[in-house]
Design an enzyme around this catalytic site. Structure first.
Site, PDB file in Angstrom:
ATOM      1  N   PRO A 364      41.727  36.688  41.663  1.00 57.01           N
ATOM      2  CA  PRO A 364      41.669  37.413  40.386  1.00 57.01           C
ATOM      3  C   PRO A 364      41.749  38.926  40.586  1.00 57.01           C
ATOM      4  CG  PRO A 364      39.524  36.499  40.962  1.00 57.01           C
ATOM      5  CD  PRO A 364      40.491  35.944  41.950  1.00 57.01           C
ATOM      6  N   PRO A 365      42.038  39.670  39.525  1.00 58.16           N
ATOM      7  CA  PRO A 365      42.164  41.138  39.649  1.00 58.16           C
ATOM      8  C   PRO A 365      40.846  41.786  40.035  1.00 58.16           C
ATOM      9  CG  PRO A 365      43.098  40.335  37.565  1.00 58.16           C
ATOM     10  CD  PRO A 365      42.333  39.201  38.162  1.00 58.16           C
ATOM     11  N   GLY A 368      39.881  43.404  45.438  1.00 63.28           N
ATOM     12  CA  GLY A 368      40.163  44.170  46.648  1.00 63.28           C
ATOM     13  C   GLY A 368      41.304  43.666  47.494  1.00 63.28           C
ATOM     14  N   LYS A 369      42.275  42.976  46.888  1.00 61.87           N
ATOM     15  CA  LYS A 369      43.401  42.456  47.680  1.00 61.87           C
ATOM     16  C   LYS A 369      44.206  43.597  48.299  1.00 61.87           C
ATOM     17  CE  LYS A 369      45.091  40.197  44.143  1.00 61.87           C
ATOM     18  NZ  LYS A 369      44.022  40.453  43.166  1.00 61.87           N
ATOM     19  N   THR A 370      44.499  44.625  47.493  1.00 56.15           N
ATOM     20  CA  THR A 370      45.293  45.743  47.998  1.00 56.15           C
ATOM     21  C   THR A 370      44.542  46.522  49.067  1.00 56.15           C
ATOM     22  OG1 THR A 370      46.353  45.920  45.819  1.00 56.15           O
ATOM     23  CG2 THR A 370      46.585  47.790  47.310  1.00 56.15           C
ATOM     24  N   SER A 686      32.968  18.506  35.689  1.00 58.93           N
ATOM     25  CA  SER A 686      31.721  18.679  36.445  1.00 58.93           C
ATOM     26  C   SER A 686      30.470  18.636  35.580  1.00 58.93           C
ATOM     27  CB  SER A 686      31.765  20.001  37.229  1.00 58.93           C
ATOM     28  OG  SER A 686      31.874  21.089  36.349  1.00 58.93           O
ATOM     29  N   LYS A 729      28.562  28.700  41.430  1.00 53.67           N
ATOM     30  CA  LYS A 729      27.571  28.000  40.590  1.00 53.67           C
ATOM     31  C   LYS A 729      26.160  28.174  41.134  1.00 53.67           C
ATOM     32  CE  LYS A 729      30.790  24.425  38.945  1.00 53.67           C
ATOM     33  NZ  LYS A 729      31.135  22.987  38.977  1.00 53.67           N
TER      34      LYS A 729
END
Length: 779
Positions: A364-365, A368-370, A686, A729
């Protein structure tokens, strides 16, 4: 722009005229001239002028290249002219013959959208002040001599005109005869038009003619020198020699520059076939005049190719200790991700020539991927270049344009290599799932060659046209939604999924990274602003709902701005952000804490759910009422969750005897199953164990423990099946003080991913079937 005139009253009075903006031409009173027009506004002005009074206001543009001039683009002095003849030519071109009537000043330009009109004021072409006759005679003689010199370089000048000019004795007529028939620069002619003193006009005309004669004399001299230095039959040699002499006169010499260009081509570390290609382009450049458009294209092409880092590689080596330290220092958590990246770096350490190691960081945005990719480049001691692919829909953005096109340039890959300065940088393809395709091509197909280790060693950009070796470069991609990546492209990458941050991780990231960073960026010191731990946790809980930490950083920055203002105003020297004062810093709470059953109740069970922004505790309620056996399900539940509810009812019917439940409850009891926060859509299997527990509790009257939370899918026979998102969870249960969590027994290996703080404070019950769940949860 002025508003459109409401009537033609001023036109009838003679001071508003349809206007033609002249490009490179200047008209004079009494002068007959013709010109071509092709612009829509100009054609409309001519057509409307013919229908009205047959007159136009002609005014020159300051810059002839301006397509849609405004008042500031025009000179303020022009000529009102009468249209004598109009001839329509093919391709929407109109040839107009006019005669200048009088000189006029431009007072106001009126842009009516499809045509230009001008409000003008008539002014005399010559001032009425008396002039010295003797000075006039001297100027006229000098002007006639310059005109004779000019005529000697203009073989097309009629002899009759020359004789007429020589015999003229009136200064005004002499000026007009010469100015109207000499090819002067339009700026010079405009200066002559604006001058009103007759002696001033003569003096200026002498200067302009003298300059023009000097240019013509120099051109003639160049031609003479060229003819004397070459044989008449050598056409190519003639052109080269003429170019050489022109360059000598201008003080330019491209010989040394071309020699340096050739040396660079010979020094390139490329194969002979590619070198031969560049040499052929260089030879074409030598045969072309330097001022030609084709020469500019070839030189730009050669400069671009020579700027690429052919055969230049990074010398530094990867050390695992340094790489591990960089990842730990710059990123908190992400344990499994770091382990996979260190494995990736270890392989590169042992075998630097390995191919096919392409990683896709998906998640997700804001997680810290970049920044992780930047840290990988730092750990590998490689140059880092980021290529944003979001919204790219043209294949030429990846492969480049053919160099023959106007404005051609290399694609993003070659541009990244040039920017890095080495042939083995680490290139990050950001947002690869946002690539688009349309009629201009499919950029994702172009990426197939880039990311294929078997093909990218001879990557061919359409602009440079010679193969470039990309096999030594390291490629990392990022994506939010892997499902949007075409299957062939995804097949070339190894997927590393980055999970959303838990609240505990967000706390450490904020305390160790975001707060020090924002304090520094806002000009503060660590001693001037401090955040209490409770305040950080409350910002996370009450002001953010996200997978990453971008919103969290924005709120921290907001606090820093307010603190900086107070310190700059002198209201305080040191500030501490406390949890109870958060609303004064950030306003009212944006979110509330998760709902939770905080006391033992009948028919109310704490379930655990996964969301894109982390885990959450979701209470589930069931009421059993006297009725006819109908089942009501509310709370914006999806199809899968509704099916879980039906399975739960069927299972309870099968075990009714065991728990003392009336076997006919499905006929004489109405059941209402509800998941609070009804506006929030919920789905997934679930919640099966949660629904079953709540139904049994409602039908038996046994209370459910409020310190227990549960998750798990169920089967018709009561088997508890594994679920996903256990890490998120369990963190949600820990944050809300849950003491016991029931999970499927098959999820036991997933506890390795769960934070140590959670495992140390929560008792986990591993359920193989629903009996295990009910025995633990019901009092």
């Amino acid at each position: 722009m002025e508003q459109t005139m409401k009537s033609n009253k001023n036109t009838e009075n003679g001071n508003v005229f349809f206007t033609v903006a002249m490009r490179g031409l200047v008209a004079f009173p009494k002068m007959i001239m013709h010109f071509d027009v092709s612009r829509d506004k100009t054609i409309a002005a001519v057509e409307k002028a013919i229908k009205s009074n047959g007159k136009l206001f002609l005014v020159a543009q300051r810059d002839a290249t301006v397509e849609n001039p405004v008042a500031s683009d025009l000179y303020t002095v022009g000529v009102v002219a009468e249209i004598k003849q109009v001839l329509r030519l093919p391709d929407n071109v109109m040839k107009v013959l006019v005669e200048g009537v009088y000189k006029a000043n431009l007072l106001r330009l009126i842009d009516e959208g499809d045509v230009l009109r001008s409000e003008v004021k008539r002014v005399p072409a010559y001032s009425r002040t008396k002039y010295d006759e003797i000075e006039a005679q001297a100027l006229m003689r000098t002007l006639k001599k310059e005109f004779e010199s000019y005529s000697s370089f203009s073989p097309r000048m009629p002899n009759e005109l020359i004789s007429t000019v020589v015999s003229l004795e009136n200064p005004q007529k002499l000026f007009e005869a010469i100015a109207f028939n000499c090819a002067l620069n339009y700026r010079d002619k405009q200066a002559l038009l604006e001058e009103t003193n007759v002696l001033g006009k003569l003096s200026m005309l002498i200067d302009f003619l003298a300059a023009e004669v000097e240019i013509l004399r120099l051109e003639n001299q160049i031609n003479e020198q060229t003819r004397n230095n070459i044989d008449k039959g050598q056409k190519e040699y003639y052109l080269r020699e003429q170019l050489r002499i022109i360059q000598e006169q201008l003080g330019e010499d491209e010989g040394e520059e071309n020699a340096a260009l050739f040396e660079k081509i010979m020094e390139l570390k490329i194969d002979e076939k590619s070198r031969d290609r560049l040499i052929k382009e260089f030879e074409r450049l030598n045969r072309l005049p330097s001022s030609s458009q084709e020469a500019f294209v070839i030189r730009n092409y050669l400069d671009t190719v020579l700027e690429l880092p052919w055969g230049k590689y990074t010398a530094a080596k990867v050390t695992m200790e340094k790489a591990s330290a960089i990842l730990e220092d710059e990123h908190y958590g992400l344990k499994r991700v770091k382990e996979r990246i260190l494995e990736f770096l270890a392989v590169h350490t042992l075998n630097p020539d390995i191919k096919g190691q392409i990683i896709c960081l998906a998640g997700p945005p804001g997680i810290g991927k970049t920044s992780i990719a930047r840290s990988i480049a730092k750990a590998m001691c490689r140059k880092y270049v980021r290529v944003s692919l979001g919204g790219v829909r043209d294949e030429a953005d990846i492969r480049g344009h053919r160099k023959t096109y106007v404005g051609a340039m290399p694609g993003r890959i070659i541009d990244a290599i040039k920017q890095a300065g080495t042939s083995d940088p680490m290139i990050l393809f950001d947002e690869i799932d946002k690539l688009c395709s349309d009629a201009k091509g499919d950029p994702s197909s172009a990426m197939l060659e880039v990311l294929d280790s078997e093909q990218n060693s001879t990557f061919r950009d359409h602009f440079i046209e010679v193969p470039f070796d990309l096999s030594k470069a390291v490629f990392i991609t990022t994506a939010n939604n892997v499902g949007n990546i075409p299957a062939p492209l995804l097949d070339r990458m190894e997927l590393i999924e980055l999970p959303s941050y838990t609240a505990e991780e967000k706390f450490h990231i904020a305390k160790e990274h975001l707060i020090p960073k924002q304090i520094k960026e806002h000009g503060l010191k660590g001693t001037q602003l401090k955040f209490q731990d409770d305040a950080i946790n409350d910002i996370i809980a009450y002001y953010t709902r996200e997978a990453g930490v971008r919103t969290l950083e924005r709120y921290i920055a907001s606090v820093c701005r307010k603190a900086a203002k107070k310190i700059a105003d002198g209201d305080a020297k040191r500030l501490t952000v406390k949890a109870k004062e958060l609303e004064s810093w950030l306003g009212v709470y944006k979110y509330t804490r998760d709902l939770i059953s905080d006391k033992d109740q009948v028919g109310v069970v704490n379930g655990l759910a996964w969301t894109p922004v982390g885990g959450t505790v979701m209470p589930l309620e069931v009421l059993a009422l006297d009725g006819s056996g109908s089942i009501e399900i509310t709370g914006s539940l999806g199809d899968v969750m509704k099916e879980s509810a039906r399975i739960a009812v069927t299972y309870v019917r099968s075990v009714a005897d065991k728990y003392g439940i009336d076997k006919e409850f499905f006929k004489n009891k109405d059941m209402h199953i509800h998941a609070p926060e009804g506006a929030v859509p919920k789905d997934g299997p679930s919640a099966g164990v949660t629904i079953t527990t709540a139904i049994v509790s409602a039908l038996t009257g046994r209370k459910v423990r409020s310190d227990v939370a549960m998750t798990g899918e169920i089967t018709l026979h009561g088997k508890v099946l594994p679920i996903g998102g256990l890490r998120e969870k369990t963190m949600a249960a820990f944050k809300l003080g849950i003491k016991t969590v029931i999970i499927p027994v098959d999820n036991k290996p997933d506890l390795e991913e769960v934070d140590d703080a959670v495992k140390n404070n929560i008792e986990f019950v591993f359920a193989d079937n629903l009996t295990d769940v009910l025995d633990t949860a019901l009092l």
